[in-house]
Design an enzyme around this catalytic site. Structure first.
Site, short mmCIF file in Angstrom:
data_model
loop_
_atom_site.label_atom_id
_atom_site.label_comp_id
_atom_site.label_asym_id
_atom_site.label_seq_id
_atom_site.Cartn_x
_atom_site.Cartn_y
_atom_site.Cartn_z
N PHE A 68 -10.28 -2.15 2.86
CA PHE A 68 -10.91 -1.85 4.19
C PHE A 68 -12.33 -2.39 4.47
O PHE A 68 -12.85 -2.15 5.72
CB PHE A 68 -10.72 -0.33 4.36
CG PHE A 68 -11.98 0.41 3.24
CD1 PHE A 68 -13.17 0.92 3.86
CD2 PHE A 68 -11.77 0.44 1.78
CE1 PHE A 68 -14.13 1.56 3.05
CE2 PHE A 68 -12.76 1.11 1.16
CZ PHE A 68 -13.78 1.77 1.68
N LYS A 69 -12.84 -2.82 3.28
CA LYS A 69 -14.28 -3.34 3.53
C LYS A 69 -14.38 -4.39 4.40
O LYS A 69 -15.57 -4.69 5.18
CB LYS A 69 -14.84 -3.48 2.14
CG LYS A 69 -14.63 -2.54 1.04
CD LYS A 69 -15.47 -1.32 1.23
CE LYS A 69 -15.12 -0.25 0.13
NZ LYS A 69 -15.72 -0.29 -1.09
#
Length: 494
Positions: A111-112
């Site tokens: 998700f980063k």
């Protein structure tokens, strides 16, 4: 719109200045002086847009010193062919009232990427807007995913260098390989003996070292951050909560205006904080459910109002959540306190000297209104991975599993049947060994070989960036004690 420090509201900067600085010199975090509103009518409009246009619309509310054309350029570059889904952050329907927000379709499968494919564009544009002539050195402490995503985002970006520190024995084999094999002439990676908190504390000390700043300035550098302490990292995350709500509405599961829950696997508190800002804007959110692993400092805080890092640290199969000092919590407490800077300085001083602080009743009541929390053991994490795959034919990673378990327990305890979204933060292929064990398989093999085994066992295709690791060579294999981190940075910038 201007941004102020959580510890001194007289410190105020434009968004471009706040993004370039990353962290306030007084140790505080930058927050918007006011939260812009989003109406139901605007959300209805967003429902008909693609992800990139939703991102421009939301971020423009916070970045009034950036033009819409600039933001359109950034989103087209940040969210394009580097994602394996044209929806960028698709929502997967598990059943009638359970959805998974898949945030791992980007280049590093975590998700980063949602923020770190945007931050380099925001930062380099900010340098130009600020008339900054020095080069920027990005410092990152990572518990696994932020490091690779930041390295990928900033690789060979003009006028930048990036140094990533990660806990030596605190990341998965795939996470370590992703960082150690990173390409780019401006990147550096070093492991630190200790845990993530040791690495994060070391980076914060570097930022607060005035003498070091002077020495680096003489060399033509200044420091900034790609951790979620940087507002430019946090803002793109607000977007995907609003986007997810639009997609759930579009699915027909809820009517426009109905509230939903989000359950978020949480370590440094940036991800769930972005959801809170979306709710503050006006997104119809009932509860933000904070999910922890065995390092349950946040579960205790939300339940009791006491933040206490004086506890045993556990190295778990969900390593990105192996954190006892959640930096972004400072932003939440600042907002819930009514922006009481003096109170925040006191709490943070207590955390630094005593390792513990207790919020007042006003803040605790506000916590109870918006948040719920729970934690998940290693055995429970593995059990729900196995159950979800065997019963639903849906494969999840260890962090997503923590959130799903906590959400199911929340439902049992409260009877709350609100339509809920589990925020899915990583591909299961980033944690092959743990996922295979959860499926009852032997995982005693090299991390790269386990990629093929997980494919064989599940029939789920491995993401291309993970498969490509088989052909990568190790570039960075050094390690240091935390006291040596400053020297590593100075040597890197020679």
């Amino acid at each position: 719109m201007r941004y102020q420090s959580t510890r001194d509201k007289s410190i105020s900067f434009t968004s471009a200045e706040a993004i370039a600085r990353g962290l306030s010199r007084d140790g505080g975090l930058f927050v918007p002086e006011e939260i812009p509103a989003i109406t139901i009518e605007e959300i209805e409009k967003l429902c008909g847009m693609k992800y990139q246009d939703r991102a421009v619309y939301v971020m423009k509310k916070y970045l009034d010193d950036f033009s819409e054309a600039e933001l359109q350029d950034f989103t087209s570059k940040g969210y394009g062919d580097n994602y394996d889904s044209d929806k960028i952050a698709p929502v997967y329907k598990l059943d009638d009232n359970t959805f998974f927000l898949e945030l791992w379709h980007g280049p590093t499968c975590a998700f980063k990427d949602m923020a770190l494919q945007m931050l380099p564009h925001l930062l380099t544009a900010s340098l130009i807007k600020n008339g900054e002539e020095k080069q920027v050195c990005i410092l990152v402490a990572t518990s696994g995913d932020t490091g690779k995503a930041a390295l990928e985002g900033f690789s060979d970006v003009d006028r930048t260098k990036i140094m990533v520190f990660y806990p030596k024995d605190g990341v998965s084999d795939i996470q370590k390989l992703q960082m150690a094999s990173q390409s780019g002439n401006n990147v550096g990676v070093c492991s630190v003996v200790g845990n993530f908190d040791d690495a994060q504390t070391g980076v914060k000390k570097i930022f607060s070292d005035a003498e070091l700043r002077e020495r680096l300035a003489e060399k033509g550098y200044f420091l900034s951050s790609a951790n979620s302490i940087n507002w430019g990292r946090l803002l793109p995350q607000v977007v995907y909560y609003i986007s997810a709500y639009c997609d759930v509405v579009n699915s027909g599961a809820v009517k426009l205006g109905d509230a939903i829950n989000f359950c978020v696997p949480t370590g440094n508190f940036g991800n769930i904080l972005a959801g809170y800002y979306a709710k503050m804007m006006g997104l119809p959110v009932n509860k933000l459910i904070c999910a922890s692993n065995s390092n349950d400092v946040l579960t205790e805080f939300i339940s009791t109002g006491v933040y206490n890092r004086n506890r045993k640290f556990f190295t778990t199969i969900s390593p990105s959540m192996d954190i006892l000092v959640s930096s972004n919590l400072e932003r939440l407490v600042f907002e819930l306190s009514g922006k009481d800077e003096e109170k925040i300085r006191g709490y943070m001083a207590d955390l630094n000297t005593k390792g513990v602080y207790t919020v007042d009743e006003k803040i605790k009541s506000a916590l109870d209104a918006d948040f719920a929390a729970g934690c998940c053991s290693e055995e429970e994490t593995k059990a729900i991975i196995g159950k979800t795959f065997s019963e639903k034919n849906y494969l999840i990673d260890t962090h997503t599993a923590v959130a799903y378990h906590v959400m199911e327990e929340y439902r049992k305890d409260t009877g709350d049947d609100t339509v809920s979204v589990v925020v899915s933060t990583a591909s299961p292929y980033k944690f092959c060994a743990a996922v295979l064990e959860a499926l009852g398989q032997d995982a005693n093999d090299d991390g790269l070989k386990l990629i093929d085994k997980l494919t064989e066992v599940t029939g789920v295709e491995a993401p291309k960036p993970i498969v490509a690791l088989k052909d990568k060579k190790i570039r960075f294999d050094g390690w240091v004690n935390k006291e040596e981190m400053i020297k590593v940075v100075e040597d890197f910038l020679v």
